[in-house]
Design a protein around this motif. Structure first.
Motif, short mmCIF file in Angstrom:
data_model
loop_
_atom_site.label_atom_id
_atom_site.label_comp_id
_atom_site.label_asym_id
_atom_site.label_seq_id
_atom_site.Cartn_x
_atom_site.Cartn_y
_atom_site.Cartn_z
N ASN A 18 -1.59 -6.32 -10.49
CA ASN A 18 -2.14 -5.06 -10.99
C ASN A 18 -1.56 -3.83 -10.32
OD1 ASN A 18 -3.80 -6.57 -12.62
ND2 ASN A 18 -5.64 -6.33 -11.38
N ALA A 19 -0.78 -4.02 -9.28
CA ALA A 19 -0.23 -2.87 -8.55
C ALA A 19 0.68 -2.04 -9.45
CB ALA A 19 0.54 -3.35 -7.32
N ARG A 20 0.62 -0.72 -9.27
CA ARG A 20 1.45 0.19 -10.06
C ARG A 20 2.23 1.10 -9.13
NH1 ARG A 20 -1.84 3.54 -14.17
NH2 ARG A 20 0.28 3.91 -14.93
N LEU A 21 3.41 1.47 -9.57
CA LEU A 21 4.20 2.45 -8.84
C LEU A 21 3.61 3.83 -9.05
CD1 LEU A 21 7.81 1.22 -9.69
CD2 LEU A 21 6.54 0.84 -7.57
N PHE A 22 3.68 4.66 -8.04
CA PHE A 22 3.16 6.01 -8.18
C PHE A 22 3.96 6.94 -7.28
CE2 PHE A 22 0.81 3.77 -4.92
CZ PHE A 22 0.85 4.64 -3.85
N GLY A 23 3.89 8.19 -7.61
CA GLY A 23 4.58 9.19 -6.81
C GLY A 23 3.61 10.20 -6.24
N LEU A 24 4.02 10.87 -5.19
CA LEU A 24 3.23 11.95 -4.62
C LEU A 24 3.64 13.24 -5.33
CD1 LEU A 24 1.23 12.91 -2.42
CD2 LEU A 24 3.20 13.22 -0.91
N LEU A 25 2.78 13.72 -6.22
CA LEU A 25 3.15 14.87 -7.05
C LEU A 25 3.02 16.18 -6.29
CD1 LEU A 25 1.51 13.84 -10.44
CD2 LEU A 25 3.87 13.55 -9.69
N HIS B 134 -8.55 -8.94 14.87
CA HIS B 134 -9.15 -9.72 13.79
C HIS B 134 -9.05 -9.01 12.44
CE1 HIS B 134 -10.91 -11.77 17.28
NE2 HIS B 134 -11.06 -12.82 16.48
N VAL B 135 -9.33 -7.72 12.44
CA VAL B 135 -9.33 -7.01 11.16
C VAL B 135 -7.93 -6.93 10.57
CG1 VAL B 135 -9.10 -4.67 12.13
CG2 VAL B 135 -10.26 -5.00 9.94
N LEU B 136 -6.91 -6.78 11.40
CA LEU B 136 -5.55 -6.73 10.88
C LEU B 136 -5.12 -8.07 10.28
CD1 LEU B 136 -3.80 -4.66 13.68
CD2 LEU B 136 -4.03 -3.98 11.28
N GLN B 137 -5.43 -9.16 10.97
CA GLN B 137 -5.07 -10.49 10.46
C GLN B 137 -5.77 -10.77 9.12
OE1 GLN B 137 -2.76 -12.29 12.20
NE2 GLN B 137 -2.75 -10.67 13.74
N ARG B 138 -7.05 -10.49 9.07
CA ARG B 138 -7.82 -10.76 7.85
C ARG B 138 -7.40 -9.84 6.71
NH1 ARG B 138 -13.98 -10.91 8.79
NH2 ARG B 138 -13.89 -12.07 6.81
N ALA B 139 -7.10 -8.59 7.04
CA ALA B 139 -6.67 -7.65 6.00
C ALA B 139 -5.37 -8.10 5.36
CB ALA B 139 -6.52 -6.26 6.59
N ARG B 140 -4.38 -8.50 6.18
CA ARG B 140 -3.11 -8.95 5.61
C ARG B 140 -3.31 -10.18 4.73
NH1 ARG B 140 -2.11 -4.81 8.25
NH2 ARG B 140 -3.21 -4.18 6.36
N ALA B 141 -4.22 -11.07 5.12
CA ALA B 141 -4.50 -12.26 4.31
C ALA B 141 -5.15 -11.87 2.99
CB ALA B 141 -5.40 -13.22 5.09
N ILE B 142 -6.17 -11.04 3.05
CA ILE B 142 -6.93 -10.68 1.85
C ILE B 142 -6.08 -9.89 0.86
CG2 ILE B 142 -8.86 -9.29 1.00
CD1 ILE B 142 -10.26 -9.95 3.73
N GLU B 143 -5.38 -8.87 1.34
CA GLU B 143 -4.67 -7.99 0.42
C GLU B 143 -3.46 -8.67 -0.22
OE1 GLU B 143 -3.95 -4.84 3.10
OE2 GLU B 143 -2.12 -5.70 3.96
N ASN B 144 -2.99 -9.78 0.38
CA ASN B 144 -1.84 -10.49 -0.18
C ASN B 144 -2.20 -11.85 -0.76
OD1 ASN B 144 0.44 -8.65 0.49
ND2 ASN B 144 -0.32 -8.96 2.57
N LEU C 186 5.55 -4.69 4.75
CA LEU C 186 6.38 -5.85 5.07
C LEU C 186 5.78 -7.12 4.47
CD1 LEU C 186 8.66 -7.31 6.63
CD2 LEU C 186 7.16 -7.30 8.63
N PHE C 187 4.48 -7.30 4.65
CA PHE C 187 3.80 -8.49 4.16
C PHE C 187 3.65 -8.46 2.64
CE2 PHE C 187 2.82 -7.86 8.54
CZ PHE C 187 2.89 -9.14 9.08
N ARG C 188 3.48 -7.25 2.09
CA ARG C 188 3.41 -7.14 0.63
C ARG C 188 4.74 -7.55 0.00
NH1 ARG C 188 0.08 -4.80 -2.97
NH2 ARG C 188 -1.38 -5.89 -1.60
N ALA C 189 5.85 -7.15 0.60
CA ALA C 189 7.16 -7.54 0.07
C ALA C 189 7.31 -9.06 0.10
CB ALA C 189 8.27 -6.88 0.88
N GLN C 190 6.85 -9.70 1.17
CA GLN C 190 6.93 -11.16 1.27
C GLN C 190 6.05 -11.83 0.23
OE1 GLN C 190 5.95 -11.91 5.37
NE2 GLN C 190 7.99 -11.35 6.12
#
Length: 291
Positions: free
Chosen positions: A267-274, A192-202, A164-168
């Motif tokens: 840098n994100a790439r689309l991928f599939g589960l083969l 705390h870890v969830l809040q910081r993770a969403r900030a860092i990864e986005n 959800l946050f990545r889409a935003q």
């Protein structure tokens, strides 16, 4: 304008909406007095009420809701952007929305957002929650363009769904929000870890006002309202569960800077589960015992 002062209000909402409105007025006034341009309240600002009959008795539609009316007046009175983290709204057909609102300095509603992910869990301490039995889930993510940047909206349990946050973020949001009423057990473990993770990864600011303490309906929430930078730094925290106001000065250009340093969005790439590989043959018992 990329710089603004953000405030997060920590509350301990009870079952009486009128009393919660009075608390809202006081704490928003404190935030405005500290120079806040944007003020956020927690999930279920209007009432924390586990009893379904009690909740139903207090329900109103959006036009007549007490929190909505108060928020409109307060945003205009103080000339601020006021974000009601959420409140319960009757939407017809016996349905209830867990709905967030953003009001502008003119008192007009800019946008609303209905919580997408329902908190349906069974915790180790015996707590069991089934939000889907009471609330109708939303279907769409919501963003708003404000003078200081693009903002994304979410509520509480949504924080556990990074897509959800990545889409935003991919849509240009530099400020993400997740006002909450986290249980004490889940808050102590993951808040705390969830809040910081969403900030860092986005590479985005995350602002999350919280409910805190023991509520009238017997629920206990974690508190610890947070404002986090795109680099994962905690800029402000209410490091307790009491009602409070926290503020931080935010420069949304820091979001772009963080994304240049670590361009994971680009840098994100689309991928599939083969396929899922399976080992051939059986493991020997002695190998299992020694592992």
């Amino acid at each position: 304008m990329s710089i603004f002062r953000a405030a997060a209000i920590q509350m301990r909402s009870g079952t009486d909406t009128q009393a919660n409105v009075a608390t809202l007025e006081r704490l928003v006034g404190e935030a405005a007095a500290q120079g806040a341009h944007y003020v956020q309240t927690p999930e279920m600002t209007g009432a924390v009420q586990r009893n379904r009959e009690g909740l139903a008795a207090a329900l109103r539609d959006e036009e007549n809701d007490l929190i909505v009316k108060a928020a409109s007046g307060l945003s205009a009175k103080h000339g601020i952007y006021l974000h009601i983290g959420s409140t319960a709204i009757a939407v017809g057909g016996g349905k209830i929305a867990n709905r967030a609102f953003l009001f502008g300095p003119d008192g007009k509603k800019i946008v609303s957002y209905d919580k997408i992910h329902m908190f349906d869990v069974d915790l180790d301490n015996g707590e069991s929650w089934r939000e889907s039995a009471v609330y109708a889930a939303g279907n769409d993510t919501v963003l708003a363009d404000l003078p200081f940047g693009r903002m994304g909206f979410a509520i509480c349990y949504d924080i556990r769904f990074p897509q959800l946050f990545r889409a935003q973020a991919e849509a240009g949001a530099s400020v993400l929000t997740a006002p909450a009423a986290f249980t004490r057990q889940t808050g102590e473990a993951h808040w705390h870890v969830l809040q910081r993770a969403r900030a860092i990864e986005n590479g985005a600011f995350v602002i999350s006002a919280a409910q805190g303490g023991l509520h009238e309906d017997g629920r206990e929430t974690y508190g610890h309202s947070l404002i986090v930078s795109p680099w994962g730094e905690i800029l402000a925290e209410a490091d307790h569960d009491e009602p409070a106001v926290i503020v931080a000065d935010i420069d949304t250009s820091e979001s772009a800077a963080a994304r240049r340093k670590v361009p994971n969005l680009k840098n994100a790439r689309l991928f599939g589960l083969l396929r899922i590989a399976e080992s051939q043959g059986d493991m020997k018992k002695e190998n299992i015992a020694s592992s």
